[in-house]
Scaffold this active site. Structure first.
Site, short mmCIF file in Angstrom:
data_model
loop_
_atom_site.label_atom_id
_atom_site.label_comp_id
_atom_site.label_asym_id
_atom_site.label_seq_id
_atom_site.Cartn_x
_atom_site.Cartn_y
_atom_site.Cartn_z
N GLY A 12 -36.32 -21.46 20.52
CA GLY A 12 -35.58 -21.84 19.32
C GLY A 12 -36.29 -23.03 18.70
CB ALA A 14 -35.04 -27.58 20.90
CG ASP A 210 -29.12 -18.15 30.31
OD1 ASP A 210 -27.92 -18.01 30.04
OD2 ASP A 210 -29.96 -17.24 30.13
CD GLN A 229 -18.87 -29.50 15.89
OE1 GLN A 229 -19.91 -28.91 15.62
NE2 GLN A 229 -18.66 -30.75 15.55
CG HIS A 231 -17.76 -24.66 12.04
ND1 HIS A 231 -17.16 -24.34 10.85
CD2 HIS A 231 -18.97 -25.18 11.73
CE1 HIS A 231 -17.98 -24.67 9.85
NE2 HIS A 231 -19.08 -25.18 10.36
CB THR A 243 -22.50 -22.76 5.91
OG1 THR A 243 -22.97 -24.11 5.97
CG2 THR A 243 -22.47 -22.33 4.45
CG HIS A 344 -20.22 -24.27 15.42
ND1 HIS A 344 -20.90 -23.15 15.01
CD2 HIS A 344 -20.84 -25.32 14.83
CE1 HIS A 344 -21.88 -23.51 14.18
NE2 HIS A 344 -21.88 -24.82 14.08
NE ARG A 388 -23.71 -29.92 16.14
CZ ARG A 388 -23.88 -29.16 15.06
NH1 ARG A 388 -24.54 -29.60 14.01
NH2 ARG A 388 -23.38 -27.94 15.01
CB SER A 393 -27.18 -29.44 15.70
OG SER A 393 -27.80 -28.62 16.63
CG LEU A 394 -30.47 -27.10 12.07
CD1 LEU A 394 -30.73 -26.52 10.68
CD2 LEU A 394 -30.92 -26.11 13.12
C1 LIG Z 1 -23.97 -19.78 13.20
C2 LIG Z 1 -24.52 -21.17 13.42
C3 LIG Z 1 -24.84 -21.97 12.35
C4 LIG Z 1 -25.35 -23.26 12.55
N1 LIG Z 1 -25.67 -24.02 11.46
C5 LIG Z 1 -26.21 -25.25 11.66
C6 LIG Z 1 -26.64 -26.04 10.55
O1 LIG Z 1 -26.57 -25.64 9.40
N2 LIG Z 1 -27.13 -27.27 10.80
C7 LIG Z 1 -27.26 -27.77 12.08
O2 LIG Z 1 -27.74 -28.89 12.24
N3 LIG Z 1 -26.88 -27.01 13.14
C8 LIG Z 1 -26.38 -25.78 12.97
N4 LIG Z 1 -26.02 -25.03 14.06
C9 LIG Z 1 -26.34 -25.52 15.41
C10 LIG Z 1 -27.83 -25.33 15.67
O3 LIG Z 1 -28.27 -24.17 15.03
C11 LIG Z 1 -28.16 -25.22 17.15
O4 LIG Z 1 -27.56 -26.26 17.86
C12 LIG Z 1 -29.66 -25.30 17.37
O5 LIG Z 1 -30.34 -24.41 16.52
C13 LIG Z 1 -30.01 -25.02 18.82
O6 LIG Z 1 -31.40 -24.92 18.93
P1 LIG Z 1 -32.08 -24.80 20.36
O7 LIG Z 1 -33.55 -24.71 20.10
O8 LIG Z 1 -31.58 -25.88 21.22
O9 LIG Z 1 -31.53 -23.43 20.97
P2 LIG Z 1 -31.58 -21.91 20.47
O10 LIG Z 1 -32.04 -21.77 19.09
O11 LIG Z 1 -30.28 -21.34 20.83
O12 LIG Z 1 -32.70 -21.28 21.39
C14 LIG Z 1 -32.54 -21.08 22.78
C15 LIG Z 1 -33.78 -20.40 23.33
O13 LIG Z 1 -33.72 -20.38 24.75
C16 LIG Z 1 -34.10 -19.12 25.24
N5 LIG Z 1 -33.43 -18.90 26.53
C17 LIG Z 1 -32.14 -19.16 26.84
N6 LIG Z 1 -31.90 -18.82 28.12
C18 LIG Z 1 -33.07 -18.35 28.64
C19 LIG Z 1 -33.47 -17.84 29.91
N7 LIG Z 1 -32.62 -17.72 30.93
N8 LIG Z 1 -34.76 -17.44 30.05
C20 LIG Z 1 -35.64 -17.52 29.03
N9 LIG Z 1 -35.30 -18.00 27.81
C21 LIG Z 1 -34.05 -18.40 27.62
C22 LIG Z 1 -33.68 -18.14 24.15
O14 LIG Z 1 -34.45 -16.98 24.22
C23 LIG Z 1 -33.97 -18.96 22.89
O15 LIG Z 1 -35.31 -18.78 22.50
C24 LIG Z 1 -25.52 -23.74 13.87
C25 LIG Z 1 -25.20 -22.94 14.95
C26 LIG Z 1 -24.69 -21.67 14.74
C27 LIG Z 1 -24.31 -20.87 15.94
#
Ligand SMILES: Cc1cc2nc3c(=O)[nH]c(=O)nc-3n(C[C@H](O)[C@H](O)[C@H](O)COP(=O)(O)OP(=O)(O)OC[C@H]3O[C@@H](n4cnc5c(N)ncnc54)[C@H](O)[C@@H]3O)c2cc1C
Length: 574
Positions: A12, A14, A210, A229, A231, A243, A344, A388, A393-394
């Site tokens: 993702g 991060a 996970d 949280q 939403h 949103t 959320h 939050r 979060s982004l």
């Molecule tokens: C519908 C929605 C809208 C949102 N809108 C906003 C917004 O407008 N602004 C904002 O700031 N935040 C928003 N958020 C929150 C924000 O999007 C997330 O908190 C953030 O994108 C999380 O990013 P991440 O990289 O931590 O995880 P994710 O993007 O969830 O990525 C997780 C990654 O881990 C991998 N993974 C997980 N478990 C395993 C495993 N066991 N083995 C191998 N790979 C694994 C997955 O394949 C994936 O690639 C929103 C969230 C949602 C659900």
């Protein structure tokens, strides 16, 4: 045995941001992900990303953003972490722009912003209502450009910790079901949140906590896991998110009488000055009160976008127009759409320092696992505290992704190479074989997962009590016992998603247990955590983080102090 210097789990925002930065340090970096990178949940982010960008004539400053974030967190956020995220936000937005993110612009051609909840000034940068998608695709291009190795559709089953140091992971290639040991000097978890522990949820089906559970099982403590949280605007039909950007653009929340109830004193959670742009925890509670008092519409309240006009909706809120049309059969240009609060985001997660290290380098007494990093939603750097702010979060994924990537890059240059046994892989192999061999009768994982999610929603929801939480813990224990006998029907090796989802459920049950026990332990109300039996914030006893440590008998709870730099706790009103 496969081997890398830095292994990033998760693709993702991060994870990709970590990979880009670590790669710049000239070390060998690989990313592993259970889905194709652009299917990560980050792709679903809609509304935007915050930064107090110093633009000519703007009254905003990183300090104002930091104060809003501290207040939003109900004073539970660690203020050193909040200062960093807000100070580094501006340069990070410019960097994203330079990477190729086509942010919306205003009439003067400058980067445009929209209002978001809990913010004193408009400071949310956005790409229509598909901001996450725009960011993720650009970031993925950068990782492709750098030729970073990506193990795509590989599922991490366990972390390998030897002598208190994380030395790699066990992972299953989903195409073949073959397990591999992947050795690494640093493992960076970027596995996202745990939203699907609750049902319904705005999160994608893959958001199953996970990494949070795997780190916990491996000895890393989890912080503030009770902070979940809700939403305020999710669709009744399937929990999909509409949103906060809609309210940012001026949409109203109405009850059945057509009243903007956030302005009504009768509601103890009213927000007379910020109205629809108060913090999420406040609005979600206000909505639930309206619904419970019978002033809702079919278990919902209404989001009214009609007055925003067709042009604005077409340009800036098109995805939610489609979502409302497809799932609720409502044209938001013509009618208000029924919505309700839904799970959320998890503010809690794997405890880390401000460089993403999940171990205690500074002698704070919290332990952790050396060589393990965490970032993004799975981590608790603690920039969000008890609630939050939308669009922070982004921001966390990129600011802390960069910092963790940099730190991991340095760390592996100094880390000694160690021999690694394949014992953990053998353990996981026999655990999986045992699941496959179970006779096909009894509970189904899908039914158990739904039961857990619905139970969590009703008993560990917006309003909590000792009784409900104790009941939830009892049910989780019982579900854990049942889980030990749940079979799978697909006994094959090729893309065995039946097996994958089964393993995910086991991890989710651990998350559920820690969430419920942390919620039971915090005897006060703060931010997203509202206890009907302890309705006030209690700074004397609870200006503290909860910490959960794994033991075979269940989580052991402890606390850590909150870092205050310049903002002393005061009453929080919107
Ligand atoms: C519908 C929605 C809208 C949102 N809108 C906003 C917004 O407008 N602004 C904002 O700031 N935040 C928003 N958020 C929150 C924000 O999007 C997330 O908190 C953030 O994108 C999380 O990013 P991440 O990289 O931590 O995880 P994710 O993007 O969830 O990525 C997780 C990654 O881990 C991998 N993974 C997980 N478990 C395993 C495993 N066991 N083995 C191998 N790979 C694994 C997955 O394949 C994936 O690639 C929103 C969230 C949602 C659900």
């Amino acid at each position: 045995m496969l081997e890398h210097d830095v292994l990033v789990v998760g693709a993702g925002l991060a994870g990709l941001r970590v990979a880009i930065e670590a790669q710049k340090q000239g070390v060998d970096v690989a990313v592993i992900t259970k889905v194709h990178p652009v299917r990560s949940h980050s792709n679903a982010a809609q509304g935007g990303i915050n930064a107090a960008l110093e633009q000519e004539g703007s009254p905003d400053s990183w300090e104002a953003h930091a104060f809003d974030t501290v207040k939003g967190s109900d004073y539970l956020g660690d203020q050193d972490a909040i200062e960093i995220i807000c100070r580094e936000a501006g340069p990070e937005i410019i960097e994203l722009e330079h990477m190729g993110v086509v942010f919306n612009r205003d009439e003067t051609g400058h980067l445009g912003v929209r209002a978001f909840g809990g913010a004193t000034y408009s400071r949310t940068f956005f790409v229509g209502d598909i901001t996450g998608q725009a960011l993720l695709h650009v970031m993925y291009e950068q990782v492709l450009k750098a030729n970073t190795r990506i193990y795509e559709e590989w599922f991490v089953t366990s972390l390998i910790v030897e002598d208190g140091v994380c030395r790699g992971v066990v992972a299953m290639d989903l195409a073949t079901r073959r397990l591999h040991t992947i050795k690494a000097k640093a493992v960076v978890l970027a596995t996202g949140g745990a939203g699907r522990v609750f049902e319904p949820s705005t999160n994608a089906l893959i958001v199953t906590g996970d990494g949070i559970s795997q780190a916990y099982r491996a000895g890393a403590p989890l912080m503030d896991m009770e902070m979940v949280q809700f939403h305020p605007t999710t669709l009744k039909q399937n929990g999909a998110l509409l949103t906060e950007g809609a309210r940012g653009e001026g949409a109203y929340l109405l009850n059945a009488e057509g009243e903007r109830f956030l302005g009504n004193e009768r509601n103890q959670f009213y927000a007379p000055s910020k109205m629809e742009l108060a913090a999420r925890d406040v609005i979600s509670r206000a909505e639930q009160i309206e619904i419970d008092a019978g002033r809702g519409v079919d278990g919902c309240v209404l989001l009214d976008c009609r007055h925003l006009g067709e042009d604005l909706i077409r340009e800036r809120l098109w995805q939610i127009w489609e979502l409302a049309m497809d799932f609720a059969n409502v044209d938001i240009m013509k009618d208000p759409v029924p919505i309700r609060p839904g799970v959320h985001y998890i503010m809690g997660g794997i405890k880390t320092d401000v460089d993403g290290r999940a171990w205690d380098v500074n002698g704070g007494g919290w332990g952790g696992v050396k060589g393990l990093f965490a970032v993004g939603e799975c981590a608790c750097i603690n920039a969000h505290g008890a609630n939050r702010l939308g669009a922070n979060s982004l921001l966390e994924t990129v600011v802390y992704g960069r910092r963790a990537g940099l730190t991991a890059g340095f760390y592996v240059k100094e880390a000694p190479t160690a021999l690694l046994s394949e014992a953990k892989m053998a353990d996981d192999e026999s655990r999986i074989k045992e699941i496959i061999s179970r006779p096909d009768n009894g509970d189904r994982w899908a039914a158990l997962r739904l039961e857990m999610g619905e139970m969590m929603n009703s008993q560990v929801g917006i309003f909590r009590t000792k009784e409900n939480l104790e009941g939830a813990l009892e049910k989780i224990q019982e579900m854990k016992l049942r889980y030990r006998h749940v079979p799978i029907q697909n006994k094959g090796n090729i893309f065995n998603t039946d097996l994958q989802f089964h393993l995910e459920l086991g991890l989710m049950l651990d998350c559920a247990e820690v969430i419920a026990l942390s919620a039971l332990s915090r005897e006060e109300s703060r931010g997203a955590h509202y206890r009907l039996d302890f309705p006030a914030r209690d700074d004397e006893k609870w200006l503290k983080h909860t910490m959960a440590y794994y033991t075979p008998e269940g989580p052991e709870m402890d606390t850590l102090p909150v870092t205050i730099t310049q903002w002393e706790p005061t009453e929080r009103k919107y």
